[in-house]
Design a protein around this motif. Structure first.
Motif, PDB file in Angstrom:
ATOM      1  N   ASN A 153       0.810  -1.215   0.000  1.00 59.90           N
ATOM      2  CA  ASN A 153       0.000   0.000   0.000  1.00 59.90           C
ATOM      3  C   ASN A 153       0.842   1.263   0.000  1.00 59.90           C
ATOM      4  O   ASN A 153       0.378   2.335  -0.399  1.00 59.90           O
ATOM      5  N   GLU A 154       2.092   1.148   0.480  1.00 63.57           N
ATOM      6  CA  GLU A 154       2.962   2.318   0.495  1.00 63.57           C
ATOM      7  C   GLU A 154       3.208   2.845  -0.920  1.00 63.57           C
ATOM      8  O   GLU A 154       3.450   4.042  -1.114  1.00 63.57           O
TER       9      GLU A 154
ATOM     10  N   LEU B 238       1.005   3.063  -3.321  1.00 61.60           N
ATOM     11  CA  LEU B 238      -0.099   3.968  -3.630  1.00 61.60           C
ATOM     12  C   LEU B 238       0.064   5.291  -2.894  1.00 61.60           C
ATOM     13  O   LEU B 238      -0.157   6.362  -3.474  1.00 61.60           O
ATOM     14  N   ARG B 239       0.458   5.235  -1.631  1.00 60.12           N
ATOM     15  CA  ARG B 239       0.617   6.471  -0.859  1.00 60.12           C
ATOM     16  C   ARG B 239       1.732   7.338  -1.439  1.00 60.12           C
ATOM     17  O   ARG B 239       1.545   8.546  -1.664  1.00 60.12           O
TER      18      ARG B 239
ATOM     19  N   ILE C 196      -6.633  -1.232  -8.934  1.00 56.30           N
ATOM     20  CA  ILE C 196      -6.871  -0.787  -7.561  1.00 56.30           C
ATOM     21  C   ILE C 196      -8.266  -1.249  -7.148  1.00 56.30           C
ATOM     22  O   ILE C 196      -9.255  -0.916  -7.811  1.00 56.30           O
TER      23      ILE C 196
ATOM     24  N   LYS D 235     -10.756  -2.437  -3.431  1.00 55.56           N
ATOM     25  CA  LYS D 235     -10.924  -2.104  -2.016  1.00 55.56           C
ATOM     26  C   LYS D 235     -11.163  -3.376  -1.222  1.00 55.56           C
ATOM     27  O   LYS D 235     -11.874  -4.278  -1.666  1.00 55.56           O
ATOM     28  N   ASN D 236     -10.553  -3.433  -0.037  1.00 55.73           N
ATOM     29  CA  ASN D 236     -10.794  -4.571   0.853  1.00 55.73           C
ATOM     30  C   ASN D 236     -12.110  -4.360   1.601  1.00 55.73           C
ATOM     31  O   ASN D 236     -12.741  -3.303   1.468  1.00 55.73           O
TER      32      ASN D 236
ATOM     33  N   ARG E 206     -10.360   0.025   2.443  1.00 60.66           N
ATOM     34  CA  ARG E 206      -9.025   0.515   2.128  1.00 60.66           C
ATOM     35  C   ARG E 206      -8.601   0.042   0.740  1.00 60.66           C
ATOM     36  O   ARG E 206      -8.876  -1.092   0.347  1.00 60.66           O
TER      37      ARG E 206
ATOM     38  N   LEU F 186      -6.520  -1.449  -2.348  1.00 58.38           N
ATOM     39  CA  LEU F 186      -5.500  -2.476  -2.541  1.00 58.38           C
ATOM     40  C   LEU F 186      -4.998  -2.389  -3.975  1.00 58.38           C
ATOM     41  O   LEU F 186      -5.787  -2.315  -4.926  1.00 58.38           O
ATOM     42  N   VAL F 187      -3.691  -2.428  -4.134  1.00 58.80           N
ATOM     43  CA  VAL F 187      -3.076  -2.335  -5.455  1.00 58.80           C
ATOM     44  C   VAL F 187      -2.520  -3.694  -5.841  1.00 58.80           C
ATOM     45  O   VAL F 187      -1.888  -4.366  -5.016  1.00 58.80           O
TER      46      VAL F 187
END
Length: 506
Positions: A100-101, A103-104, A257, A259-260, A264, A266-267
């Protein structure tokens, strides 16, 4: 720059007597033609020939060879591809989770680049060559990122600053004010794309103007996200993400991309064969306006290539202007000024009508495919299915017209990183680096352009044939139904090569 009969040379000289005679045969007064030529003296953006070059063989040889390559591809596809070779659903490879980092960090990087472009334009010098925002946007974003997307996939879904801003708006506004109607399709994206191309070709933006344009575009995305919801609005209006998503279908990497359960993001990424994305289940275009956007990707590049050529100048100054001259004559010495103003309108109307010309030809081909294949699907449905086959052509048009600019200017990013505002700083010690413009060998440039144009159309013929095999149970019907599409691809190939070979006025 002046190009005649395949010869390219710099043209910073006065018009001599022989050219006066030639201009007289064009039925345009030499003084008017000279002024028109001066009006056209802007930096060449498509052909980018800066040294003398003569085509090694006549243009017709290239054109007929390209047509022959398409015909051979069509015949080989018809002989060796069968319905079993084109399953309706390709086997999907395994998806690999991405931290996830990524994406951030990617989201912060994208927003940061947008802010840097805006701030540099607002507070830096207004010389385009000395302000980072012009090179970062036009070279790094508009030129480099599409080519990176074709290789590494749709990384823009991670970097997209407008998507990040839209997600922030969604978190602040719990629900959209209104639901966007389905009939809207991608019309907002098309209109914004049209405005962008107009700005690119005619607005002559300085760094400050580019910043204002980026602020305006961001404001439209924010306003639409508040009104309709970020996801719906960006899917229909953010044309950069639409363009990169279509180009990414060529890539061997597919990013996604999701979502869980907790919401959140997820990629994930998976590997596939090149151009397989064009054939995957669900790759068909969602609406007629999505087809129109792809056709505009084609036509805008073609228009950019042709609007600075002698051929295009002569259409107006030799064929149209003589008929307008009696109507605009004022006797006050402003006739030429009025003529140039009308020429600007002529340019804008030609750009506006260009995608409708392309999509008109495409719809005719789809209608003929429908009749020959005897399918129950309507012409518009076929256009949404076969429209995806135009993506490789749109990409190679972009590549063949602009890759020389990327090579010439990409090194300036290294230099401008130390002095983004043009104030004479040297933050990273690279202000004196980067050198001058990179000039490529013209023979290699032309051969690369020809090869890329042919390769893109060959891929498109193959993709269209596979799509036809999925629709028609009879392989014979599938082959014959693609004859109109083959003719269309041949026209596009000839047109693309012809535009690249036209003499330039600048």
């Amino acid at each position: 720059m002046l190009v005649e009969n395949g010869n390219y040379w710099l043209c910073n000289r006065e018009i001599d007597a022989s050219e006066h005679e030639r201009l007289g045969r064009m039925k345009v007064h030499p003084s008017h033609a000279a002024a028109a030529a001066a009006f056209f003296c802007v930096p060449a953006s498509a052909h980018f020939f800066v040294q003398s070059y003569t085509l090694p063989v006549p243009f017709a040889t290239y054109a007929w060879s390209a047509v022959g390559a398409l015909l051979a591809t069509f015949l080989l596809s018809g002989l060796f591809l069968r319905a079993r070779s084109a399953p309706r659903r390709l086997r999907r490879s395994e998806e690999h989770a991405v931290p996830n980092e990524v994406l951030r960090i990617g989201s912060l990087f994208g927003v940061g680049c947008l802010l840097i472009c805006i701030l540099c334009g607002l507070f830096g010098v207004q010389r385009a060559a000395d302000n980072l925002n012009m090179t970062m946007f036009w070279v790094g974003f508009v030129l480099l990122l599409p080519y990176a997307t074709a290789v590494f996939g749709d990384v823009f879904i991670i970097l997209n600053p407008w998507s990040t801003i839209g997600r922030m708006v969604d978190r602040m506004c719990q629900s959209p004010v209104i639901q966007i109607p389905s009939w809207v399709g991608c019309w907002p994206a098309f209109l914004l794309f049209l405005s962008f191309i107009y700005i690119e070709l005619f607005a002559d933006l300085k760094p400050g103007g580019l910043s204002i344009a980026l602020i305006s575009y961001t404001s439209i995305i924010i306003a639409g996200s508040i009104a309709f919801g970020a996801r719906a609005w960006i899917r229909r209006a953010e044309f950069f993400s639409i363009m990169f998503r279509q180009i990414s279908l060529i890539s061997p990497l597919a990013w996604k991309i999701t979502k869980n359960p907790s919401g959140r993001p997820l990629v994930s990424v998976r590997f596939r064969a090149p151009v397989e994305g064009l054939l995957e289940h669900g790759s068909r275009l969602s609406s007629f306006t999505a087809v129109l956007v792809i056709c505009f990707m084609l036509s805008s590049t073609s228009f950019d290539g042709i609007h600075n050529t002698l051929f295009w100048a002569r259409i107006y100054w030799a064929e149209i202007y003589p008929h307008l001259k009696p109507l605009i004559a004022t006797g006050g010495g402003r006739d030429l000024s009025h003529a140039i103003s009308i020429f600007a309108i002529w340019q804008w109307l030609a750009l506006l009508l260009s995608p409708f010309l392309y999509i008109g030809l495409f719809l005719v081909a789809c209608k003929l495919c429908r009749k020959i294949g005897r399918t129950r699907l309507g012409t518009l449905e076929l256009a949404k299915i076969f429209g995806i086959s135009l993506v490789p052509i749109a990409f190679v048009y972009h590549f063949s017209h602009y890759y020389t600019l990327l090579v010439a200017y990409i090194g300036q990013l290294y230099r401008l990183a130390s002095d983004p505002l043009g104030f004479g700083w040297d933050v990273f010690g690279t202000r004196g680096a980067g050198g001058g413009l990179v000039i490529l060998d013209m023979g290699n440039v032309w051969n690369t352009q020809v090869a890329s144009i042919i390769a893109g159309h060959v891929v498109s013929v193959f993709v269209a044939h596979v799509l036809a095999l999925r629709m028609f149970r009879d392989a014979r019907a599938a082959v014959f139904s693609q004859i109109p599409m083959l003719v269309l691809m041949m026209i596009f190939t000839w047109l693309g090569l012809w535009i690249l070979s036209l003499p330039l006025t600048s």
